[in-house]
Write a protein that holds these residues in place. Structure first.
Motif, short mmCIF file in Angstrom:
data_model
loop_
_atom_site.label_atom_id
_atom_site.label_comp_id
_atom_site.label_asym_id
_atom_site.label_seq_id
_atom_site.Cartn_x
_atom_site.Cartn_y
_atom_site.Cartn_z
N THR A 151 -9.16 -24.44 17.10
CA THR A 151 -9.90 -24.27 16.79
C THR A 151 -9.98 -22.38 17.84
OG1 THR A 151 -11.20 -24.74 18.84
CG2 THR A 151 -12.11 -24.89 16.33
N SER A 152 -8.64 -22.39 18.52
CA SER A 152 -7.88 -20.97 19.23
C SER A 152 -9.50 -20.93 20.33
CB SER A 152 -7.99 -20.14 18.13
OG SER A 152 -7.12 -20.22 16.83
N ILE A 153 -8.76 -20.48 21.35
CA ILE A 153 -9.38 -19.51 22.36
C ILE A 153 -9.66 -17.69 22.48
CG2 ILE A 153 -9.52 -21.24 23.18
CD1 ILE A 153 -7.95 -20.89 25.11
N TYR A 162 -16.68 -24.43 16.20
CA TYR A 162 -16.26 -25.65 15.98
C TYR A 162 -16.92 -26.60 14.38
CZ TYR A 162 -13.54 -27.95 19.89
OH TYR A 162 -12.53 -28.00 20.21
N ALA A 163 -18.55 -25.69 14.30
CA ALA A 163 -19.00 -25.94 13.68
C ALA A 163 -18.40 -25.40 11.80
CB ALA A 163 -20.28 -25.36 13.14
N PHE A 219 -19.73 -21.57 5.62
CA PHE A 219 -18.80 -21.16 6.24
C PHE A 219 -17.58 -20.45 4.77
CE2 PHE A 219 -19.60 -22.83 9.92
CZ PHE A 219 -19.59 -21.78 10.72
N PHE A 220 -17.64 -21.77 3.67
CA PHE A 220 -16.43 -21.34 3.22
C PHE A 220 -16.91 -21.45 1.91
CE2 PHE A 220 -14.33 -23.15 6.50
CZ PHE A 220 -13.21 -22.68 7.17
N SER A 221 -16.85 -20.73 0.57
CA SER A 221 -16.62 -21.34 -1.27
C SER A 221 -15.04 -21.32 -1.56
CB SER A 221 -17.31 -20.14 -1.56
OG SER A 221 -17.73 -20.22 -2.57
N ASP A 240 -17.03 -30.95 26.09
CA ASP A 240 -17.66 -31.95 24.98
C ASP A 240 -17.85 -32.22 23.37
OD1 ASP A 240 -20.84 -34.42 25.66
OD2 ASP A 240 -21.31 -32.44 24.07
N ILE A 241 -17.92 -31.02 23.03
CA ILE A 241 -18.34 -30.05 21.46
C ILE A 241 -16.71 -30.56 21.43
CG2 ILE A 241 -17.39 -27.80 22.09
CD1 ILE A 241 -19.25 -27.52 19.64
N GLY A 242 -15.52 -30.40 21.72
CA GLY A 242 -14.68 -30.69 21.25
C GLY A 242 -14.34 -31.97 21.16
N ARG A 243 -15.19 -32.90 22.06
CA ARG A 243 -14.22 -34.27 21.99
C ARG A 243 -15.06 -35.32 21.11
NH1 ARG A 243 -15.24 -37.52 28.17
NH2 ARG A 243 -14.16 -35.74 29.40
N ASN A 244 -16.57 -34.41 20.62
CA ASN A 244 -17.70 -34.97 19.70
C ASN A 244 -16.84 -34.75 18.16
OD1 ASN A 244 -19.88 -36.61 18.92
ND2 ASN A 244 -20.66 -34.32 17.77
#
Length: 434
Positions: free
Chosen positions: A129-131, A149-150, A195-197, A221-225
């Motif tokens: 997701t790049s930082i 992440y979404a 985000f996308f169409s 935590d969000i990355g693990r999920n």
């Protein structure tokens, strides 16, 4: 632990063996880094050892660490590199890195499927997701981790839909009837999300070997999920055995909650190893690889990673949990920050020990220094403890360290039944047991 489980091993094509002052040695081969032939030779060496895959990280920005005294000229597009390598190899997997934050999913789905075709079923996608790097794609600031992440979740869903929109079975090639492709099997996806169409379908059919394996890096935590919901393999930061056991157990638990078989996910940390004929030689390689990092640079790195300024303290001063900054403040990597917070809380290390941590001087990789036997025992210990399913080899110190890995360490893993002596299949999915 089952006795027939074998390690999954990949090789990073980033020149980690030239970090520090190693590139300055007359025999470092540093001049070859700007030639694809150099990487093709490495790929052939890894394939000869029957490794599962090659891996290449990617950066969409130029960081200060890429310039100056570092043997680094930036970041070539890894997918293009692997397209060239695909023509010179036959079986080894090719795991490229593509960001979901700065790319359109249709282009990425097409590029990855193209690499899958070029390599005859050996492509893999490392989702990031790049930082950093937002300034190279417009004026908007870097999105929050939650938004990234979404977006990655929807992005991945769109890519899978596009891969499914043109199945391999749609290619009929019936000369008698004149039907080349079955139009009823090719369909639009008509995706309309947050985000996308994307209408679809994709412009080329899926490869006969099946879908492209998904890799993902991120241990927050969000990355693990996210990783536990989509990935076939996970590149994880785990500098010590305890963090490895905790992470692997947690990812397997989350995968089960997502309705997946926990055994379907392989946890593969980066193993940054320094191999020498003697322990003294190996430790000298490790020391030289970090000699260019002054105390000032290490303090700056610590602030970037954790938001903690220890520059006013003596090197022998103990760092305790009450000195840690607010965990919600912005940091470069939440994964690395959490690893450091846990280390400081558990061990109350000195400032000097904190400044020597992998998260500060490197990328929070598992570091192993010593002889072939030392590093082999380190691998065995983590494997038997249930901390790893394999690893990504990051040779350190010199090309000699890499040669010892291929010529002496890998054969010992084979002799112990922990790695294959021959390929059982010709695709990345086959290597991963998918």
């Amino acid at each position: 632990m089952t006795t027939n489980r074998q390690l999954c091993i990949g090789l990073s094509l980033s020149a980690t063996w030239m970090k520090g002052v190693g590139w300055r040695h007359p025999d470092s081969n540093v001049e070859k880094m700007d030639s694809i032939d150099y990487y093709i030779d490495l790929a052939k060496m890894a394939e000869k050892a029957k490794l599962d895959f090659l891996f290449k990280a990617d950066y969409l920005y130029v960081s200060p660490q890429m310039l100056g005294d570092s043997a680094n000229f930036g970041s070539p597009d890894p997918t293009m590199m692997f397209a060239a390598i695909a023509r010179e190899t036959e079986r080894i997997g090719l795991v490229t890195t593509v960001s979901t934050t700065f790319n359109p999913p249709y282009v990425v789905a097409r590029q990855l499927q193209s690499l899958h075709w070029l390599s005859n079923g050996r492509a893999g996608w490392n989702i990031v997701t790049s930082i950093e790097g937002a300034e190279n794609f417009g004026d908007s600031p870097m999105p929050s981790p939650q938004e990234r992440y979404a977006k990655a979740k929807e992005f991945t869903d769109v890519v899978h839909k596009l891969w499914d929109s043109f199945p391999n079975e749609a290619i009929v090639i019936d000369r008698e009837s004149g039907v080349f492709s079955d139009t009823n099997k090719v369909s639009t996806i008509n995706h309309a999300g947050e985000f996308f169409s994307v209408r679809g379908p994709l412009t080329l059919p899926a490869h006969k070997s099946g879908s492209i394996p998904i890799f993902q890096a991120g241990a927050s935590d969000i990355g693990r999920n996210f990783a536990s919901s989509v990935a076939d393999a996970i590149f994880a930061a785990m500098p010590d055995l305890e963090s490895g056991v905790e992470l692997r157990n947690d990812l397997r638990r989350r995968a089960k909650e997502h309705g997946r078989n926990p055994d379907a996910i392989k946890v593969l940390p980066g193993l940054y190893f320094f191999l020498g004929e003697t322990r003294e030689e190996a430790h000298e390689l490790h020391k030289a690889a970090h000699a260019h990092l002054s105390v000032e640079r290490r303090h700056a790195s610590l602030q970037s990673v954790l938001g903690l300024d220890l520059s006013s303290f003596a090197l022998d001063h103990r760092v305790t949990a009450d000195m840690l900054p607010d965990p919600n403040q912005p940091v470069r990597s939440r994964t690395h920050a959490e690893l450091l917070r846990r280390y400081i809380t558990n061990y109350q290390p000195t400032v000097e020990e904190v400044l020597a941590r992998p998260e500060v001087v490197g990328s929070a990789h598992w570091v192993s220094v010593g002889t072939v036997e030392d590093v082999l025992n380190d691998i065995m210990e983590r494997y038997e403890a249930g901390a790893i399913d394999g690893f990504i080899a990051l040779p350190g110190g010199s090309e000699q360290s890499m040669e010892l890995f291929f010529e002496k360490l890998m054969p010992q893993l084979v002799d112990r039944g922990l790695f294959r002596s021959e390929y059982a299949g010709s695709t990345l999915s086959a290597h991963l047991g998918i």
